[in-house]
Design an enzyme around this catalytic site. Structure first.
Site, short mmCIF file in Angstrom:
data_model
loop_
_atom_site.label_atom_id
_atom_site.label_comp_id
_atom_site.label_asym_id
_atom_site.label_seq_id
_atom_site.Cartn_x
_atom_site.Cartn_y
_atom_site.Cartn_z
N ASN A 83 0.86 -1.18 0.00
CA ASN A 83 0.00 0.00 0.00
C ASN A 83 0.90 1.23 0.00
OD1 ASN A 83 -1.81 2.03 0.52
ND2 ASN A 83 -2.41 1.32 2.56
N LYS B 267 0.11 4.28 -0.33
CA LYS B 267 -0.54 5.44 0.29
C LYS B 267 -0.32 6.72 -0.53
CE LYS B 267 0.02 3.15 4.71
NZ LYS B 267 0.18 3.27 6.14
N HIS C 33 -9.22 0.65 5.60
CA HIS C 33 -7.92 0.92 6.22
C HIS C 33 -8.11 1.85 7.41
CE1 HIS C 33 -3.78 2.11 6.84
NE2 HIS C 33 -3.43 1.07 6.11
N GLU D 118 -6.51 4.25 8.41
CA GLU D 118 -6.32 5.68 8.11
C GLU D 118 -7.57 6.28 7.50
OE1 GLU D 118 -2.74 5.21 5.86
OE2 GLU D 118 -1.70 4.61 7.69
N GLU E 194 -4.95 -5.71 10.82
CA GLU E 194 -4.01 -4.62 11.01
C GLU E 194 -4.25 -3.96 12.37
OE1 GLU E 194 -2.14 -3.36 7.08
OE2 GLU E 194 -3.73 -1.96 7.55
N GLY F 228 2.84 1.61 10.85
CA GLY F 228 3.76 2.73 10.66
C GLY F 228 4.50 3.12 11.92
N SER G 265 3.90 -2.81 10.28
CA SER G 265 5.36 -2.80 10.42
C SER G 265 6.01 -4.10 9.97
CB SER G 265 5.76 -2.45 11.86
OG SER G 265 5.28 -1.16 12.19
C1 PEP Z 1 -0.51 -0.24 6.36
O1 PEP Z 1 -0.60 0.97 6.26
O2 PEP Z 1 -1.42 -0.98 5.94
C2 PEP Z 1 0.67 -0.77 7.01
C3 PEP Z 1 0.65 -2.02 7.38
O3 PEP Z 1 1.71 0.11 7.17
P1 PEP Z 1 3.17 -0.26 7.74
O4 PEP Z 1 3.64 -1.50 7.05
O5 PEP Z 1 4.01 0.93 7.41
O6 PEP Z 1 3.02 -0.46 9.22
#
Ligand code: PEP
Length: 266
Positions: free
Chosen positions: A9, A11, A95, A97, A182, A188, A228
């Protein structure tokens, strides 16, 4: 056996030229491995260019979001037919976000973690059904925020999100859905969820799918872990029985890291 799916992703990152450079580098690094589905989700503006650059490669394309109407007066939105038109096969919805938490006390709701788009369980369900109706594979994100984990609500939150996402979805359609577990506190932040715990929650997602859509759908549904994920922790996570892949944010912007995660999945 479920085929692992690694999705990146990207973003809000990258001009068209930068997206082209990233996918070109990735193509050169990726092993030819038909046992893993590899998906990149660039910004909408770069979808056409990345699609053209990946036509003869194993890299598949996804959108980062979908609106649940096909067309009309919905300024700024992107529909299923538009995603298909750009070459997408997958689309992310729900997501963290994009999910709103308005009205809910949330200690970790800070200015630099803006969840301002107001998606909720109802719109996530509408988006998931819109994806299916257009022949797109949904990647539906679920997961608890830090305060929910700290107060022992993780399992209930995830169950509730999965049940809502699958409202009015047939067992046959459910079997094609990808869920991404998630934990919001791991996205992040560099704080990865322990593999045993990630696998346990992915097991809860699978059991919830079984209770709604039956064992065959639960067996078929693919469940990613996201939060992460990096090349050095991918193997541990991806080796767990209920984890069928990863949704990758930060590390998907570095071709070598994303390729390393794909290799760990294969
Ligand atoms: C995400 O935004 O779906 C995500 C898993 O981000 P990151 O890998 O940076 O934690």
């Amino acid at each position: 056996m479920r085929k692992p799916v690694i999705a990146g992703n990207w973003k809000l990152n990258g001009t068209i030229a930068e997206a082209l450079a990233l996918v070109t580098e990735l193509k050169a690094l990726l092993p030819t491995n038909e046992n893993v589905d590899v998906v990149v989700c660039p910004p909408f503006t770069a979808l056409g260019t990345v699609a053209a650059a990946t036509t003869s490669s194993a890299i598949q394309l996804g959108g980062q979001d979908i609106f649940f109407r096909q067309k009309g007066a919905y300024t700024g939105q992107i529909s299923g037919p538009m995603l298909l038109d750009c070459g997408c096969k997958y689309v992310i919805m729900g997501h963290s976000e994009r999910r709103g938490r308005f009205g809910v006390p949330e200690p970790d709701f800070t200015d630099d973690v803006l969840r301002v788009f107001g998606d909720n369980d109802t719109t996530v369900n509408l988006k998931l059904r819109a994806a299916l109706a257009n022949g797109l594979i949904p990647i539906c994100c679920v997961g608890e925020i830090l305060s929910e984990r700290e107060t022992g609500q993780t399992d209930d939150v995830v169950r509730k999100q999965v049940i809502a996402a699958l409202k009015d979805v047939s067992p046959e359609e459910t079997a094609t859905v990808i869920f991404a577990y998630e934990p919001v506190w791991a996205i992040g932040t560099g704080k990865v969820c322990a593999a045993d715990e990630a696998d346990r929650v992915c097991g809860i997602i699978r059991a919830t799918v079984a209770s709604i859509a039956g064992d065959a759908a639960a067996h078929a549904v693919r469940i990613q872990y996201g939060g992460s994920v990096k090349p050095d922790n991918a193997q541990d996570l991806l080796g767990r029985p209920n984890i069928d892949g990863a949704l990758v944010g930060g590390a998907s912007l570095k071709a070598a890291d994303f390729a390393g995660i794909v290799i760990a999945a294969g």
